[in-house]
Design an enzyme around this catalytic site. Structure first.
Site, PDB file in Angstrom:
ATOM      1  N   CYS A 149       0.807  -1.217   0.000  1.00 54.89           N
ATOM      2  CA  CYS A 149       0.000   0.000   0.000  1.00 54.89           C
ATOM      3  C   CYS A 149       0.842   1.269   0.000  1.00 54.89           C
ATOM      4  O   CYS A 149       1.983   1.273   0.468  1.00 54.89           O
ATOM      5  CB  CYS A 149      -0.883   0.070   1.245  1.00 54.89           C
ATOM      6  SG  CYS A 149      -1.976  -1.322   1.428  1.00 54.89           S
ATOM      7  N   GLY A 162       1.443  -0.118  -5.001  1.00 50.63           N
ATOM      8  CA  GLY A 162       0.207  -0.891  -5.114  1.00 50.63           C
ATOM      9  C   GLY A 162      -0.515  -0.545  -6.388  1.00 50.63           C
ATOM     10  O   GLY A 162      -0.784   0.634  -6.634  1.00 50.63           O
ATOM     11  N   ASN A 180      -1.372   1.845   5.558  1.00 48.42           N
ATOM     12  CA  ASN A 180      -0.252   1.106   4.971  1.00 48.42           C
ATOM     13  C   ASN A 180       0.343   0.255   6.085  1.00 48.42           C
ATOM     14  O   ASN A 180       0.760   0.776   7.112  1.00 48.42           O
ATOM     15  CB  ASN A 180       0.794   2.095   4.430  1.00 48.42           C
ATOM     16  CG  ASN A 180       2.031   1.409   3.868  1.00 48.42           C
ATOM     17  OD1 ASN A 180       3.079   2.029   3.780  1.00 48.42           O
ATOM     18  ND2 ASN A 180       1.931   0.162   3.475  1.00 48.42           N
ATOM     19  N   GLY A 181       0.374  -1.056   5.862  1.00 46.65           N
ATOM     20  CA  GLY A 181       0.920  -1.948   6.880  1.00 46.65           C
ATOM     21  C   GLY A 181       0.014  -3.149   7.044  1.00 46.65           C
ATOM     22  O   GLY A 181      -0.865  -3.401   6.218  1.00 46.65           O
ATOM     23  N   TYR A 188      14.398  -2.103  -1.705  1.00 49.18           N
ATOM     24  CA  TYR A 188      13.562  -2.349  -2.873  1.00 49.18           C
ATOM     25  C   TYR A 188      12.273  -1.535  -2.951  1.00 49.18           C
ATOM     26  O   TYR A 188      11.946  -0.984  -4.001  1.00 49.18           O
ATOM     27  CB  TYR A 188      13.213  -3.845  -2.942  1.00 49.18           C
ATOM     28  CG  TYR A 188      12.268  -4.193  -4.061  1.00 49.18           C
ATOM     29  CD1 TYR A 188      12.646  -4.051  -5.391  1.00 49.18           C
ATOM     30  CD2 TYR A 188      10.977  -4.647  -3.799  1.00 49.18           C
ATOM     31  CE1 TYR A 188      11.769  -4.348  -6.423  1.00 49.18           C
ATOM     32  CE2 TYR A 188      10.102  -4.953  -4.827  1.00 49.18           C
ATOM     33  CZ  TYR A 188      10.505  -4.800  -6.132  1.00 49.18           C
ATOM     34  OH  TYR A 188       9.641  -5.090  -7.145  1.00 49.18           O
TER      35      TYR A 188
END
Ligand code: SF4
Length: 485
Positions: free
Chosen positions: A16, A42, A117-118, A257
């Site tokens: 996300c 995402g 997000n998570g 990344y």
């Protein structure tokens, strides 16, 4: 249907990205632009919720930001000077619209929209208890647990209810919430997932990465600190730290990344860190060769660092076509394999008769590395050496990153020699865990108090994994389905 990037089919995937604006005349279009800059985090769905001072307005849809927010009639509906948005990557199970964020609920205190997000690592356990007490869930997203915890909290003010809710959840959460009382941004006490704050004139912006601030012309103010809750409203801005102080452990893979190389994460340039990782890799695992070649695109900065340190020329041995879109239909396995060549092709004139070093950011299942090494051999490379800018990925992530089960992780089932044999490389080496920390400016990993979350390399998870540890295997499977959809 292939994904955007055939080489990335064998990557861990950030799930996300979030973006929020408070106090700008055109809040929703700014959020659309910010989400576009976060699209790499995402690609399956995107949504925006705005607030006009009286009403909330939401548009959520499957697909990418550009397709979802390119129509005037859509944007005209998203009125108001405050808006938050979300891009998500769904992996297995249902990719239903009801899971697309921001999630919204009418609470006793008024509307409440949340972009997350998570991943909450005790979501299934909490959800069972909430359902037992009468909560009715609209989605299968772990994020909805937060809404129900806020809704059922016995504290009086919305902020106290919110803090009460967060004190019950474990795992990783960077959140942007919109309420009639203002915008609330927060980061979990360990700061596992990133969140930054910027300014655009008088408007306050929150974003997963600084690149999204750049795109809307906002200035970077600072990172939201681990465990910090920031509230912006018509009365100004407040910062709270309601959690017990703890030692932060942000995700180290953001540097390797996930984040874009033009972002600043935890105060460090992602590009510079990746180059430093490549240089460290050259020190740790030298090999004679004619060229250093990046696996595009994520291996490029590390390959530059490796080449500069080793003195071996950097060359583009794999050329990427930018014209293969994600909607390219691939009906069968045979044609699917050709998809790799459509998107990436070996630079045969360069490679033929040469010894090469391929640099990539990680190996997950190893399936893509195998194809790339074969592509180099087919183009006439006499030796193919693989260097990886992260340690072996041996463990799954439970903090909002899609990872295959351990059974499918190449490094969980092979030693380095076995992995080299699997991908048919003449040699294979990974940066050491201390080498990676060194590239981040640390002397080494502090094994007593690790400076980062590095659990997918070490298995040293920074939180309890309640659902994973306490539930029966059949329930853990449902957890996996629930956590990612
Ligand atoms: S387990 Fe790996 S990917 Fe997940 S948060 Fe930790 S370092 Fe990042």
């Amino acid at each position: 249907m292939i994904t955007t990037h055939p080489f990335d089919d064998d990557k861990l995937r950030e799930e996300c990205g979030i973006f929020g604006v408070w106090g700008a005349a055109d809040a929703a279009p700014l959020v659309a632009l910010g989400l576009h800059a976060l699209q790499h985090r995402g690609q399956e769905a995107a949504g925006i919720t705005s607030w006009d001072g009286e009403h909330f307005h939401t548009h959520r849809a499957m697909g990418q930001v550009a397709g979802n927010f390119d129509r005037d009639e859509t944007m005209r509906l998203l009125t108001g000077e405050a808006a938050c948005g979300h891009v998500r990557y769904a992996t297995t199970g249902e990719t239903a619209l009801r899971n697309v964020q921001p999630l919204y609920a009418d609470l006793a205190s008024g509307g409440f929209a949340v972009a997350h997000n998570g991943n909450i690592s005790n979501a299934v356990t909490l959800k069972r208890e909430l359902v037992r007490r009468g909560s009715i869930f609209q989605s299968t997203s772990d994020t909805e647990v937060i809404i129900h915890l806020v809704a059922t909290s016995t504290y009086r003010t919305l902020l106290d209810k919110f803090i009460d809710a967060l004190k019950q959840v474990e795992g990783a959460y960077s959140l942007i919430c919109m309420t009639p009382e203002g915008m609330i941004a927060c980061r979990d006490p360990l700061g596992i997932r990133p969140l930054v704050m910027g300014k655009l004139g008088d408007a306050i912006i929150f974003a997963s990465e600084t690149v999204a601030l750049d795109v809307v012309g906002a200035t970077y103010e600072r990172a939201v600190e681990p465990g910090e809750i920031i509230i912006v409203s018509g009365r100004g801005m407040r910062s709270l730290k309601p959690f017990a102080p703890t030692h932060a452990r942000p995700c180290i893979f953001e540097h390797v990344y996930f984040s874009r190389p033009d972002s600043i994460v935890d105060g460090s340039s992602v590009y510079s860190v990746r180059k430093a990782i490549g240089a460290q890799l050259a020190i740790e695992s030298p090999v004679q060769a004619d060229f250093v070649i990046p696996v595009p695109d994520s291996g490029t900065p590390a390959a530059i660092g490796y080449a500069q340190k080793s003195g071996i020329p950097f060359e583009l041995g794999i050329i990427r076509s930018h014209y293969v879109g994600r909607t390219f239909i691939q009906p069968g396995d045979q044609v699917r394999h050709l998809g790799v060549k459509l998107k990436h092709n070996a630079n045969r004139a360069l490679i033929a008769g040469k010894k090469i070093i391929l640099v990539d950011d990680s190996i997950v299942r190893g399936t893509t590395s195998l194809k790339i090494v074969q592509m180099m051999r087919d183009a006439g490379a006499t030796e193919v050496h693989m260097r990886i800018a992260s340690p072996p990925t041996e463990h799954s992530c439970f903090y909002g990153v899609n990872t295959p089960s351990r059974a499918k992780l190449l490094a969980a089932n092979h030693d380095v020699a076995g992995m080299a044999a699997y991908i048919h490389a003449d040699s294979l080496a990974f940066i050491s865990i201390d080498g990676m920390y060194k590239a981040l400016g640390e002397e080494r990993r502090n094994d007593i108090r690790p400076q980062y979350c590095d659990a997918c390399f070490t298995g040293d998870y920074p939180t309890r994994l309640t659902d994973q540890d306490d539930l029966a295997p059949e329930d853990q499977l449902s957890l996996l389905a629930e956590r990612v959809v």
